[in-house]
Design a protein around this motif. Sequence first.
Motif, mmCIF file in Angstrom:
data_model
loop_
_atom_site.group_PDB
_atom_site.id
_atom_site.type_symbol
_atom_site.label_atom_id
_atom_site.label_comp_id
_atom_site.label_asym_id
_atom_site.label_seq_id
_atom_site.Cartn_x
_atom_site.Cartn_y
_atom_site.Cartn_z
ATOM 1 N N ALA A 82 0.829 -1.207 0.000
ATOM 2 C CA ALA A 82 0.000 0.000 0.000
ATOM 3 C C ALA A 82 0.862 1.256 0.000
ATOM 4 O O ALA A 82 0.561 2.237 -0.688
ATOM 5 N N ASP A 83 1.957 1.237 0.764
ATOM 6 C CA ASP A 83 2.809 2.418 0.834
ATOM 7 C C ASP A 83 3.535 2.663 -0.490
ATOM 8 O O ASP A 83 3.595 3.801 -0.972
ATOM 9 N N LEU A 84 4.061 1.608 -1.096
ATOM 10 C CA LEU A 84 4.745 1.778 -2.375
ATOM 11 C C LEU A 84 3.761 2.174 -3.472
ATOM 12 O O LEU A 84 4.101 2.961 -4.365
ATOM 13 N N SER A 85 2.536 1.663 -3.404
ATOM 14 C CA SER A 85 1.504 2.074 -4.354
ATOM 15 C C SER A 85 1.220 3.566 -4.232
ATOM 16 O O SER A 85 1.124 4.281 -5.239
ATOM 17 N N ALA A 86 1.111 4.049 -2.992
ATOM 18 C CA ALA A 86 0.855 5.478 -2.767
ATOM 19 C C ALA A 86 1.987 6.331 -3.345
ATOM 20 O O ALA A 86 1.753 7.416 -3.897
ATOM 21 N N ARG A 87 3.209 5.841 -3.231
ATOM 22 C CA ARG A 87 4.354 6.585 -3.784
ATOM 23 C C ARG A 87 4.304 6.630 -5.305
ATOM 24 O O ARG A 87 4.611 7.656 -5.912
ATOM 25 N N VAL A 88 3.904 5.510 -5.919
ATOM 26 C CA VAL A 88 3.771 5.491 -7.374
ATOM 27 C C VAL A 88 2.690 6.474 -7.820
ATOM 28 O O VAL A 88 2.893 7.265 -8.756
ATOM 29 N N MET A 89 1.540 6.444 -7.159
ATOM 30 C CA MET A 89 0.429 7.312 -7.560
ATOM 31 C C MET A 89 0.761 8.794 -7.329
ATOM 32 O O MET A 89 0.403 9.650 -8.146
ATOM 33 N N THR A 90 1.446 9.099 -6.243
ATOM 34 C CA THR A 90 1.852 10.486 -5.983
ATOM 35 C C THR A 90 2.805 10.971 -7.068
ATOM 36 O O THR A 90 2.733 12.127 -7.521
ATOM 37 N N LEU A 92 2.902 9.869 -10.197
ATOM 38 C CA LEU A 92 2.120 10.064 -11.420
ATOM 39 C C LEU A 92 1.368 11.392 -11.393
ATOM 40 O O LEU A 92 1.228 12.056 -12.430
ATOM 41 N N GLU A 93 0.887 11.784 -10.219
ATOM 42 C CA GLU A 93 0.166 13.048 -10.102
ATOM 43 C C GLU A 93 1.066 14.244 -10.369
ATOM 44 O O GLU A 93 0.586 15.326 -10.730
ATOM 45 N N GLN A 94 2.361 14.064 -10.201
ATOM 46 C CA GLN A 94 3.313 15.133 -10.506
ATOM 47 C C GLN A 94 3.687 15.170 -11.986
ATOM 48 O O GLN A 94 4.191 16.181 -12.473
ATOM 49 N N LEU A 95 3.418 14.079 -12.694
ATOM 50 C CA LEU A 95 3.818 13.975 -14.095
ATOM 51 C C LEU A 95 2.692 14.240 -15.075
ATOM 52 O O LEU A 95 2.939 14.656 -16.205
ATOM 53 N N ALA A 96 1.436 13.982 -14.669
ATOM 54 C CA ALA A 96 0.307 14.070 -15.592
ATOM 55 C C ALA A 96 -0.694 15.130 -15.137
ATOM 56 O O ALA A 96 -0.796 15.433 -13.946
ATOM 57 N N PRO A 97 -1.463 15.682 -16.074
ATOM 58 C CA PRO A 97 -2.458 16.706 -15.721
ATOM 59 C C PRO A 97 -3.546 16.189 -14.784
ATOM 60 O O PRO A 97 -4.031 16.906 -13.918
ATOM 61 N N ALA A 98 -3.966 14.941 -14.964
ATOM 62 C CA ALA A 98 -5.016 14.356 -14.128
ATOM 63 C C ALA A 98 -4.801 12.849 -14.037
ATOM 64 O O ALA A 98 -4.340 12.213 -14.990
ATOM 65 N N VAL A 99 -5.130 12.281 -12.861
ATOM 66 C CA VAL A 99 -4.875 10.865 -12.604
ATOM 67 C C VAL A 99 -6.099 10.227 -11.963
ATOM 68 O O VAL A 99 -6.711 10.808 -11.066
ATOM 69 N N GLU A 100 -6.452 9.020 -12.412
ATOM 70 C CA GLU A 100 -7.468 8.206 -11.761
ATOM 71 C C GLU A 100 -6.799 6.944 -11.241
ATOM 72 O O GLU A 100 -6.297 6.128 -12.022
ATOM 73 N N VAL A 101 -6.752 6.774 -9.931
ATOM 74 C CA VAL A 101 -6.192 5.555 -9.351
ATOM 75 C C VAL A 101 -7.212 4.447 -9.538
ATOM 76 O O VAL A 101 -8.273 4.460 -8.917
ATOM 77 N N TYR A 102 -6.882 3.493 -10.400
ATOM 78 C CA TYR A 102 -7.840 2.437 -10.743
ATOM 79 C C TYR A 102 -7.733 1.252 -9.792
ATOM 80 O O TYR A 102 -8.735 0.643 -9.431
ATOM 81 N N SER A 103 -6.533 0.896 -9.396
ATOM 82 C CA SER A 103 -6.316 -0.189 -8.442
ATOM 83 C C SER A 103 -4.990 0.050 -7.746
ATOM 84 O O SER A 103 -4.338 1.078 -7.972
ATOM 85 N N ILE A 104 -4.563 -0.889 -6.911
ATOM 86 C CA ILE A 104 -3.331 -0.689 -6.148
ATOM 87 C C ILE A 104 -2.115 -0.571 -7.061
ATOM 88 O O ILE A 104 -1.129 0.067 -6.698
ATOM 89 N N ASP A 105 -2.189 -1.130 -8.271
ATOM 90 C CA ASP A 105 -1.026 -1.085 -9.162
ATOM 91 C C ASP A 105 -1.337 -0.517 -10.543
ATOM 92 O O ASP A 105 -0.529 -0.639 -11.466
ATOM 93 N N GLU A 106 -2.491 0.123 -10.701
ATOM 94 C CA GLU A 106 -2.863 0.695 -11.996
ATOM 95 C C GLU A 106 -3.432 2.096 -11.833
ATOM 96 O O GLU A 106 -4.130 2.388 -10.859
#
Length: 426
Positions: A82-90, A92-106
């Motif tokens: 869960a922690d590493l997933s949160a780091r990945v999603m954070t 992505l939010e810095q790289l893309a205009p908008a992000v939808e977290v679809y699952s723990i790894d997508e």
Amino acid sequence: MTSKCFALVDCNNFYASCEKLFRPDIKDAAVVVLSNNDGCVVARSKEAKALGIKMGVPAFQIRELIENGKLLAFSSNYALYADLSARVMTTLEQLAPAVEVYSIDEAFLDLTGVSNCVELTQFGQQVRSTIQQWIGITVCVGIAPTKTLAKLANHAAKKWTKADGVVDLTSTERQRKLMSLLPVSEVWGIGGKLTTKLNKLGINTVLDLADAEPAFMRQQFSVVVSRIVQELNGESCLELEQVAPTKKEIVSSRSFGERITCKQQMQEAISEYVSRACQKLRKEQQVAKQLSVFLRTSPFSDKERDPYYSNSISTSLVTPSADTRDFISLAVKLLDKIWRDGYRYAKAGVMLSDFYDEGVYQGCLFEPEPQSYQSKALMTVIDKLNGSGKGKIWFASQGIKQDWSMKRGMLSPQYTTSWVDLPKAK
């Protein structure tokens, strides 16, 4: 108007990759991650796949490989993932205009207009290299004008090494070429039963489905399938969900590591599950009114030795709450009503439902005002302490030893969320 563009970023073999991240000595080893109670395989590294290890295979069937050192097995380390997933999603939010977290790894990214600034394949490679450098997790990126096509593009990015982890499917010609090579079962939202029905209609490849008439598909199946056909033809029907919808219910349940025959142990388990559910409830910034408690023995045991019993019960609070104490008190009372001596219980759990936004529930005129401020302050302190990694506080009814808890005999350290598990340099 600028055409829509989406990307699907998917972490490769995520659970297994997390286990390898802090273990350079097993970088090229075959690794599997096991389910609750170390029951069966739920994740595999590419090396484990090469050994022929199937998803869902029971652990006892691969015990010889583990004992011979050809395969490394780990218990599920949910805190680490869960922690590493949160780091990945954070990231992505810095790289893309908008992000939808679809699952723990997508996650889906909205790349509409990005091609005006940078070539899309190049952007995908930037995403891959940034996540690899900052976190150490390898991802694949599929880019397309719809979310359904982005899923197919991501599949191609994983399957074909020549793509180097990124596939741009914005070209109609490339879309149709890829769709002609893939079975219809690879389409996002097309399950096994639907695949069988489509095959009977002569729809075997993704391209066959794309060339089907949407109105006919809607008549034969549903509006969902009709929209899938539109998506496969480049017409975006699924928008990016930047804000996750509020949950309608929260379930906390686990199978026990050992069968429970003692009521005190069951009370501890139920209290533990209530605590977890309430923590999730507060994270959603919701309060709940209804609580359900359920328990059962194993349906797979010998009925003569272990007779089957299953039961559940529900009730409501007078005033909605997110206070763990309120629900533990209620859960223990409910358990008293469905507990039966003489059974060997294999699983139990709780469910919270009937949610309200904080502060919007109309209270009863004849009921005393709940001490909401003191309650919220206490729960906030508990959640903050438990999430700090420096310590943990719990209610006495949750027990101390928790001998009933699920087996995780091959659990790796919580490298990123626990001070005592921090890697040590030698």
